[in-house]
Design a protein around this motif. Sequence first.
Motif, PDB file in Angstrom:
ATOM      1  N   ILE A 196       0.860  -1.183   0.000  1.00 51.75           N
ATOM      2  CA  ILE A 196       0.000   0.000   0.000  1.00 51.75           C
ATOM      3  C   ILE A 196       0.896   1.232   0.000  1.00 51.75           C
ATOM      4  N   LEU A 197       0.696   2.110  -0.982  1.00 54.26           N
ATOM      5  CA  LEU A 197       1.340   3.421  -0.978  1.00 54.26           C
ATOM      6  C   LEU A 197       0.279   4.426  -0.559  1.00 54.26           C
ATOM      7  N   ASP A 198       0.434   4.986   0.617  1.00 54.54           N
ATOM      8  CA  ASP A 198      -0.555   5.915   1.164  1.00 54.54           C
ATOM      9  C   ASP A 198      -0.075   7.343   0.980  1.00 54.54           C
ATOM     10  N   ASN A 199      -0.703   8.053   0.048  1.00 54.23           N
ATOM     11  CA  ASN A 199      -0.356   9.449  -0.213  1.00 54.23           C
ATOM     12  C   ASN A 199      -1.273  10.425   0.514  1.00 54.23           C
ATOM     13  N   VAL A 200      -2.233   9.911   1.286  1.00 56.39           N
ATOM     14  CA  VAL A 200      -3.267  10.763   1.860  1.00 56.39           C
ATOM     15  C   VAL A 200      -3.151  10.875   3.374  1.00 56.39           C
ATOM     16  N   GLY A 201      -2.907   9.771   4.059  1.00 58.03           N
ATOM     17  CA  GLY A 201      -2.788   9.797   5.503  1.00 58.03           C
ATOM     18  C   GLY A 201      -4.102   9.997   6.224  1.00 58.03           C
ATOM     19  N   ASN A 202      -5.199   9.487   5.643  1.00 58.64           N
ATOM     20  CA  ASN A 202      -6.521   9.694   6.249  1.00 58.64           C
ATOM     21  C   ASN A 202      -7.080   8.431   6.891  1.00 58.64           C
ATOM     22  N   ARG A 203      -6.239   7.427   7.098  1.00 61.58           N
ATOM     23  CA  ARG A 203      -6.670   6.199   7.753  1.00 61.58           C
ATOM     24  C   ARG A 203      -5.729   5.869   8.906  1.00 61.58           C
ATOM     25  N   PRO A 204      -6.260   5.408  10.041  1.00 60.73           N
ATOM     26  CA  PRO A 204      -5.396   5.029  11.159  1.00 60.73           C
ATOM     27  C   PRO A 204      -4.467   3.882  10.765  1.00 60.73           C
ATOM     28  N   LEU A 205      -3.316   3.836  11.412  1.00 64.22           N
ATOM     29  CA  LEU A 205      -2.337   2.803  11.096  1.00 64.22           C
ATOM     30  C   LEU A 205      -2.916   1.405  11.268  1.00 64.22           C
ATOM     31  N   GLY A 206      -3.702   1.200  12.322  1.00 65.54           N
ATOM     32  CA  GLY A 206      -4.284  -0.123  12.547  1.00 65.54           C
ATOM     33  C   GLY A 206      -5.168  -0.567  11.404  1.00 65.54           C
ATOM     34  N   ARG A 207      -5.939   0.366  10.837  1.00 64.34           N
ATOM     35  CA  ARG A 207      -6.799   0.038   9.696  1.00 64.34           C
ATOM     36  C   ARG A 207      -5.968  -0.265   8.456  1.00 64.34           C
ATOM     37  N   LEU A 208      -4.913   0.491   8.255  1.00 67.51           N
ATOM     38  CA  LEU A 208      -4.056   0.240   7.105  1.00 67.51           C
ATOM     39  C   LEU A 208      -3.397  -1.133   7.203  1.00 67.51           C
ATOM     40  N   ARG A 209      -2.938  -1.491   8.386  1.00 67.66           N
ATOM     41  CA  ARG A 209      -2.319  -2.809   8.574  1.00 67.66           C
ATOM     42  C   ARG A 209      -3.326  -3.921   8.329  1.00 67.66           C
TER      43      ARG A 209
ATOM     44  N   ALA B  30      -5.485  -3.946   6.092  1.00 71.59           N
ATOM     45  CA  ALA B  30      -5.610  -4.120   4.643  1.00 71.59           C
ATOM     46  C   ALA B  30      -4.376  -4.747   4.010  1.00 71.59           C
ATOM     47  N   LEU B  31      -3.336  -4.993   4.802  1.00 70.61           N
ATOM     48  CA  LEU B  31      -2.112  -5.615   4.290  1.00 70.61           C
ATOM     49  C   LEU B  31      -2.132  -7.122   4.495  1.00 70.61           C
ATOM     50  N   THR B  32      -1.412  -7.836   3.636  1.00 69.51           N
ATOM     51  CA  THR B  32      -1.155  -9.241   3.885  1.00 69.51           C
ATOM     52  C   THR B  32      -0.242  -9.347   5.108  1.00 69.51           C
ATOM     53  N   PRO B  33      -0.137 -10.543   5.711  1.00 71.28           N
ATOM     54  CA  PRO B  33       0.690 -10.678   6.916  1.00 71.28           C
ATOM     55  C   PRO B  33       2.131 -10.217   6.747  1.00 71.28           C
ATOM     56  N   ALA B  34       2.674 -10.350   5.541  1.00 71.21           N
ATOM     57  CA  ALA B  34       4.041  -9.897   5.283  1.00 71.21           C
ATOM     58  C   ALA B  34       4.068  -8.719   4.319  1.00 71.21           C
ATOM     59  N   GLY B  35       2.946  -7.975   4.228  1.00 68.94           N
ATOM     60  CA  GLY B  35       2.841  -6.876   3.287  1.00 68.94           C
ATOM     61  C   GLY B  35       3.621  -5.641   3.719  1.00 68.94           C
ATOM     62  N   THR B  36       3.690  -4.667   2.805  1.00 73.02           N
ATOM     63  CA  THR B  36       4.456  -3.439   3.035  1.00 73.02           C
ATOM     64  C   THR B  36       3.546  -2.226   2.929  1.00 73.02           C
ATOM     65  N   LEU B  37       3.634  -1.353   3.925  1.00 76.33           N
ATOM     66  CA  LEU B  37       2.974  -0.045   3.877  1.00 76.33           C
ATOM     67  C   LEU B  37       4.034   1.020   3.686  1.00 76.33           C
ATOM     68  N   VAL B  38       3.889   1.828   2.640  1.00 75.79           N
ATOM     69  CA  VAL B  38       4.768   2.970   2.422  1.00 75.79           C
ATOM     70  C   VAL B  38       3.923   4.224   2.610  1.00 75.79           C
ATOM     71  N   ALA B  39       4.260   5.006   3.620  1.00 73.30           N
ATOM     72  CA  ALA B  39       3.505   6.222   3.936  1.00 73.30           C
ATOM     73  C   ALA B  39       4.260   7.426   3.402  1.00 73.30           C
ATOM     74  N   ASN B  40       3.654   8.116   2.466  1.00 71.53           N
ATOM     75  CA  ASN B  40       4.238   9.308   1.865  1.00 71.53           C
ATOM     76  C   ASN B  40       3.911  10.499   2.754  1.00 71.53           C
ATOM     77  N   GLY B  41       4.938  11.059   3.396  1.00 73.03           N
ATOM     78  CA  GLY B  41       4.737  12.113   4.395  1.00 73.03           C
ATOM     79  C   GLY B  41       4.026  13.327   3.839  1.00 73.03           C
ATOM     80  N   GLY B  42       3.118  13.879   4.635  1.00 79.62           N
ATOM     81  CA  GLY B  42       2.399  15.092   4.258  1.00 79.62           C
ATOM     82  C   GLY B  42       2.064  15.879   5.498  1.00 79.62           C
TER      83      GLY B  42
ATOM     84  N   PRO C 113       8.084   4.846   6.248  1.00 75.29           N
ATOM     85  CA  PRO C 113       7.765   6.221   5.867  1.00 75.29           C
ATOM     86  C   PRO C 113       8.737   6.726   4.802  1.00 75.29           C
ATOM     87  N   ILE C 114       8.251   7.542   3.909  1.00 77.38           N
ATOM     88  CA  ILE C 114       9.129   8.262   2.986  1.00 77.38           C
ATOM     89  C   ILE C 114       8.691   9.713   2.974  1.00 77.38           C
ATOM     90  N   LEU C 115       9.609  10.589   2.659  1.00 76.54           N
ATOM     91  CA  LEU C 115       9.290  11.991   2.473  1.00 76.54           C
ATOM     92  C   LEU C 115       9.255  12.287   0.986  1.00 76.54           C
TER      93      LEU C 115
END
Length: 329
Positions: A213-226, A228-240, A269-271
Amino acid sequence: MKAIVQERFGPPGTLRLAEIDRPEAGAGQVLVRVRAAALNPYDWHMMRGDPYVARLSGGVGLTRPKSRVAGIDAAGEIEAVGAGVPGVRPGDEVLGFCPGSFAEYARTGADLLVAKPAGLTFEQAAAVPMAAVTALRGIRTVGRARAGQRVLVNGAGGGVGTFAVQIAADLGAEVTGVCSAGNAELVRSLGAAHVVDYAREDFTDGRVRYDLILDNVGNRPLGRLRRALTPAGTLVANGGGSPGRVFGALGSMLRLTAVDTLVRQRLRPILPAAPAGPTHQDLLAVTALIEAGRLTPVVDRTYRLADAAEGVRHVERGHARGKAVIVVP
């Protein structure tokens, strides 16, 4: 030369068109005749001095903007070349990072520029640097997307999102784009196999799980984002962040990093890309994709240099379709 200047932090109304001295190219630098400059969320963060904690870093300015002239992305022609810069000459068409790009001329390091693909207009080329490099890092470098994976891009209709959808699809991923209903057809045309209307569906309900998941918005809590991930999935949060926040995205970024040490999922996280890190190689990578016909900039609308404040307001509202660009005559 004409330039958009800012003497104090504040809303878009603090930006004004003025006549200032043209910069000169020093050693290792080039002077670019700017033909177009992209508008980024980065610009309104710099305009407002937001988040406040960023002012302490020294890069923004403590009580007033460190850079009097706004802008960072540009496309144009090399006007002059400083000492010790091989391989470029006046007249070359380029794109890249040019601090102070909301002006007729901007000075920058030669390593922050690459040749403009011949098939792009200056407006399209200006849309590339920050958004495309951020998308490349989020999907390929940090996200490590590969063929067959399920990849979700939250904010798929925006500047970074439109590039990210294309990059993920080009890698062979099954892409889901989260966007407004009005951007659904655009996102599909860029390679998304599925589109989620954020006003009607919640992609974090756990019914579908994603490898990345590449999140460019930041409008969902981390727990909800996790969720939506597979057990070994990756969340990349684009800082805003939103204007006026003391810490902006820093708090959520620190929390993401802390939780990452405790779980199997990769939380990164990425900037937004800026003139730091392996910028030149990333710019070469995205322009190679463009030249191969595998990546296309999406330009939402254009503004005259004198109307830069209006353009910043549009981007700050968060509803740009692709990129907004200033045209410099």
